[in-house]
Design a protein around this motif. Structure first.
Motif, PDB file in Angstrom:
ATOM      1  N   ILE A   1      78.061  -9.243 -45.140  1.00  0.00           N
ATOM      2  CA  ILE A   1      79.417  -9.622 -45.548  1.00  0.00           C
ATOM      3  C   ILE A   1      79.724 -11.083 -45.220  1.00  0.00           C
ATOM      4  CG2 ILE A   1      80.327  -7.277 -45.358  1.00  0.00           C
ATOM      5  CD1 ILE A   1      81.524  -8.140 -42.626  1.00  0.00           C
ATOM      6  N   ALA A   2      78.710 -11.833 -44.769  1.00  0.00           N
ATOM      7  CA  ALA A   2      78.944 -13.196 -44.279  1.00  0.00           C
ATOM      8  C   ALA A   2      78.641 -14.250 -45.340  1.00  0.00           C
ATOM      9  CB  ALA A   2      78.095 -13.463 -43.041  1.00  0.00           C
ATOM     10  N   ASP A   3      79.370 -15.355 -45.252  1.00  0.00           N
ATOM     11  CA  ASP A   3      79.104 -16.530 -46.072  1.00  0.00           C
ATOM     12  C   ASP A   3      78.139 -17.473 -45.370  1.00  0.00           C
ATOM     13  OD1 ASP A   3      81.175 -16.111 -48.255  1.00  0.00           O
ATOM     14  OD2 ASP A   3      82.440 -16.075 -46.466  1.00  0.00           O
ATOM     15  N   ARG A   4      78.288 -17.549 -44.052  1.00  0.00           N
ATOM     16  CA  ARG A   4      77.436 -18.458 -43.291  1.00  0.00           C
ATOM     17  C   ARG A   4      77.101 -17.856 -41.948  1.00  0.00           C
ATOM     18  NH1 ARG A   4      80.297 -24.028 -42.499  1.00  0.00           N
ATOM     19  NH2 ARG A   4      81.122 -23.649 -44.579  1.00  0.00           N
ATOM     20  N   ALA A   5      76.126 -18.461 -41.298  1.00  0.00           N
ATOM     21  CA  ALA A   5      75.657 -17.918 -40.018  1.00  0.00           C
ATOM     22  C   ALA A   5      75.381 -19.045 -39.045  1.00  0.00           C
ATOM     23  CB  ALA A   5      74.390 -17.087 -40.235  1.00  0.00           C
ATOM     24  N   TYR A   6      75.553 -18.700 -37.782  1.00  0.00           N
ATOM     25  CA  TYR A   6      75.197 -19.584 -36.681  1.00  0.00           C
ATOM     26  C   TYR A   6      74.334 -18.776 -35.721  1.00  0.00           C
ATOM     27  CZ  TYR A   6      78.979 -22.620 -38.273  1.00  0.00           C
ATOM     28  OH  TYR A   6      79.785 -23.432 -39.040  1.00  0.00           O
ATOM     29  N   VAL A   7      73.385 -19.434 -35.097  1.00  0.00           N
ATOM     30  CA  VAL A   7      72.584 -18.804 -34.039  1.00  0.00           C
ATOM     31  C   VAL A   7      72.858 -19.560 -32.745  1.00  0.00           C
ATOM     32  CG1 VAL A   7      70.282 -18.260 -33.194  1.00  0.00           C
ATOM     33  CG2 VAL A   7      70.802 -17.994 -35.633  1.00  0.00           C
ATOM     34  N   LEU A   8      73.303 -18.826 -31.739  1.00  0.00           N
ATOM     35  CA  LEU A   8      73.579 -19.398 -30.424  1.00  0.00           C
ATOM     36  C   LEU A   8      72.446 -19.002 -29.492  1.00  0.00           C
ATOM     37  CD1 LEU A   8      75.840 -20.999 -28.929  1.00  0.00           C
ATOM     38  CD2 LEU A   8      76.752 -18.796 -28.192  1.00  0.00           C
ATOM     39  N   ASP A   9      71.819 -19.987 -28.887  1.00  0.00           N
ATOM     40  CA  ASP A   9      70.656 -19.746 -28.038  1.00  0.00           C
ATOM     41  C   ASP A   9      70.788 -20.607 -26.791  1.00  0.00           C
ATOM     42  OD1 ASP A   9      68.216 -19.056 -26.994  1.00  0.00           O
ATOM     43  OD2 ASP A   9      67.015 -20.148 -28.457  1.00  0.00           O
ATOM     44  N   GLY A  10      70.909 -19.954 -25.645  1.00  0.00           N
ATOM     45  CA  GLY A  10      71.053 -20.711 -24.402  1.00  0.00           C
ATOM     46  C   GLY A  10      72.276 -21.608 -24.375  1.00  0.00           C
ATOM     47  N   GLY A  11      73.364 -21.152 -25.018  1.00  0.00           N
ATOM     48  CA  GLY A  11      74.606 -21.918 -25.006  1.00  0.00           C
ATOM     49  C   GLY A  11      74.651 -23.061 -25.992  1.00  0.00           C
ATOM     50  N   ARG A  12      73.642 -23.176 -26.846  1.00  0.00           N
ATOM     51  CA  ARG A  12      73.600 -24.235 -27.861  1.00  0.00           C
ATOM     52  C   ARG A  12      73.394 -23.615 -29.238  1.00  0.00           C
ATOM     53  NH1 ARG A  12      71.050 -26.592 -23.329  1.00  0.00           N
ATOM     54  NH2 ARG A  12      71.716 -28.745 -22.895  1.00  0.00           N
ATOM     55  N   ILE A  13      73.944 -24.252 -30.261  1.00  0.00           N
ATOM     56  CA  ILE A  13      73.713 -23.797 -31.624  1.00  0.00           C
ATOM     57  C   ILE A  13      72.320 -24.253 -32.048  1.00  0.00           C
ATOM     58  CG2 ILE A  13      74.411 -24.029 -34.043  1.00  0.00           C
ATOM     59  CD1 ILE A  13      76.351 -22.338 -32.468  1.00  0.00           C
ATOM     60  N   SER A  14      71.457 -23.268 -32.356  1.00  0.00           N
ATOM     61  CA  SER A  14      70.097 -23.603 -32.780  1.00  0.00           C
ATOM     62  C   SER A  14      69.922 -23.507 -34.287  1.00  0.00           C
ATOM     63  CB  SER A  14      69.085 -22.675 -32.090  1.00  0.00           C
ATOM     64  OG  SER A  14      69.314 -21.323 -32.439  1.00  0.00           O
ATOM     65  N   PHE A  15      70.884 -22.889 -34.969  1.00  0.00           N
ATOM     66  CA  PHE A  15      70.860 -22.829 -36.432  1.00  0.00           C
ATOM     67  C   PHE A  15      72.294 -22.777 -36.939  1.00  0.00           C
ATOM     68  CE2 PHE A  15      71.377 -20.620 -40.383  1.00  0.00           C
ATOM     69  CZ  PHE A  15      70.421 -21.198 -41.204  1.00  0.00           C
ATOM     70  N   ALA A  16      72.566 -23.503 -38.028  1.00  0.00           N
ATOM     71  CA  ALA A  16      73.852 -23.434 -38.720  1.00  0.00           C
ATOM     72  C   ALA A  16      73.574 -23.599 -40.206  1.00  0.00           C
ATOM     73  CB  ALA A  16      74.796 -24.531 -38.234  1.00  0.00           C
ATOM     74  N   GLY A  17      74.056 -22.662 -41.007  1.00  0.00           N
ATOM     75  CA  GLY A  17      73.827 -22.765 -42.435  1.00  0.00           C
ATOM     76  C   GLY A  17      74.267 -21.509 -43.155  1.00  0.00           C
ATOM     77  N   SER A  18      73.923 -21.422 -44.438  1.00  0.00           N
ATOM     78  CA  SER A  18      74.266 -20.246 -45.226  1.00  0.00           C
ATOM     79  C   SER A  18      73.391 -19.069 -44.814  1.00  0.00           C
ATOM     80  CB  SER A  18      74.076 -20.538 -46.713  1.00  0.00           C
ATOM     81  OG  SER A  18      72.688 -20.675 -47.012  1.00  0.00           O
ATOM     82  N   VAL A  19      73.812 -17.867 -45.221  1.00  0.00           N
ATOM     83  CA  VAL A  19      73.011 -16.683 -44.931  1.00  0.00           C
ATOM     84  C   VAL A  19      71.649 -16.786 -45.613  1.00  0.00           C
ATOM     85  CG1 VAL A  19      72.868 -14.178 -45.252  1.00  0.00           C
ATOM     86  CG2 VAL A  19      75.022 -15.220 -44.522  1.00  0.00           C
TER      87      VAL A  19
END
Length: 237
Positions: free
Chosen positions: A200-218
């Motif tokens: 159901i998402a338009d975009r995604a973020y991955v949080l790893d160790g308190g930092r964003i390691s990925f940002a972009g579309s699904v």
């Protein structure tokens, strides 16, 4: 799409332990984003920081072009930022009493109307409206938590692991509820470990160790080989 909600360079700590480092998020009006991350990645800390429940070491937060990071949590609620915690309900209160808590501040007639509407949206809650939240199934409790968070329609809905403790069948039900909810237009940020919510998402973020390691579309997320291996258990090679 023009930015509706932004979080820029967010840093937060518990005591002397820094948990978040330079986190950036951007959502357009009506967008749904999933924040993926394992336990301990900092997802809950980030949501609490966005809600004003954890102080920022640094960073800026805007909603609809207005800065909100210096506002108290209750004022952020008034501005339309709602937060669904992992538990989400008061177990000792009835279904309708939980909804009344969620609608605090509404005029009595408007609150009754909203609760009637939510009974129609969530038939189980209408059928069990006098039952205690503690007596509900796990899936019904999550539906109550969602309903409680939207009694007053939010502009931004922050959700902390709505799949926590649920069987795959109930996870599918919660995803279906959120799919219907997004038709009404609230912007949503869903912190999760379960990739089912990417449906159901338009975009995604991955949080790893308190930092964003990925940002972009699904689509970009599912095409990223490192993310595929970490979250989907498959490799593109």
């Amino acid at each position: 799409m023009e930015s509706f909600f932004t979080a820029h360079d967010i840093e937060a700590a518990y005591g002397r332990l820094q948990v978040l480092w330079g986190v950036d998020l951007t959502l357009g009006r009506g967008e749904v984003a999933v924040l993926l991350g394992s336990n301990g990645a900092g997802k809950t800390t980030l949501l609490k920081a966005l809600m004003g429940l954890r102080p920022l070491l640094k960073g800026e937060i805007t909603l609809g072009g207005q800065r909100v990071e210096r506002l108290r949590p209750d004022v952020r609620v008034q501005r339309g930022i709602h937060y669904m915690t992992e538990l989400g309900v008061f177990p000792n209160l009835s279904v309708d009493e939980n909804l009344q808590v969620g609608g605090f501040g509404l005029a009595r007639a408007e609150l009754r109307r909203r609760i009637r509407d939510l009974h129609e949206t969530f038939p189980d809650l209408g059928r069990l409206h006098t039952a205690s939240a503690a007596s509900l199934s796990g899936g019904q409790r999550k539906m109550l938590a969602v309903a409680k968070a939207i009694v007053v329609p939010p502009r931004l809905l922050l959700m902390d692991e709505p799949s926590a403790g649920l069987s795959p069948r109930f996870v599918a039900e919660v995803v279906a509820v959120l799919r219907r909810l997004r038709e009404d237009g609230p912007t949503m940020l869903i912190a999760e470990q379960n990739v089912k919510f990417l449906e159901i998402a338009d975009r995604a973020y991955v949080l790893d160790g308190g930092r964003i390691s990925f940002a972009g579309s699904v689509a970009e997320l599912t095409a990223d080989d490192a993310v595929r291996q970490a979250y989907f258990g498959v490799s593109g090679h």
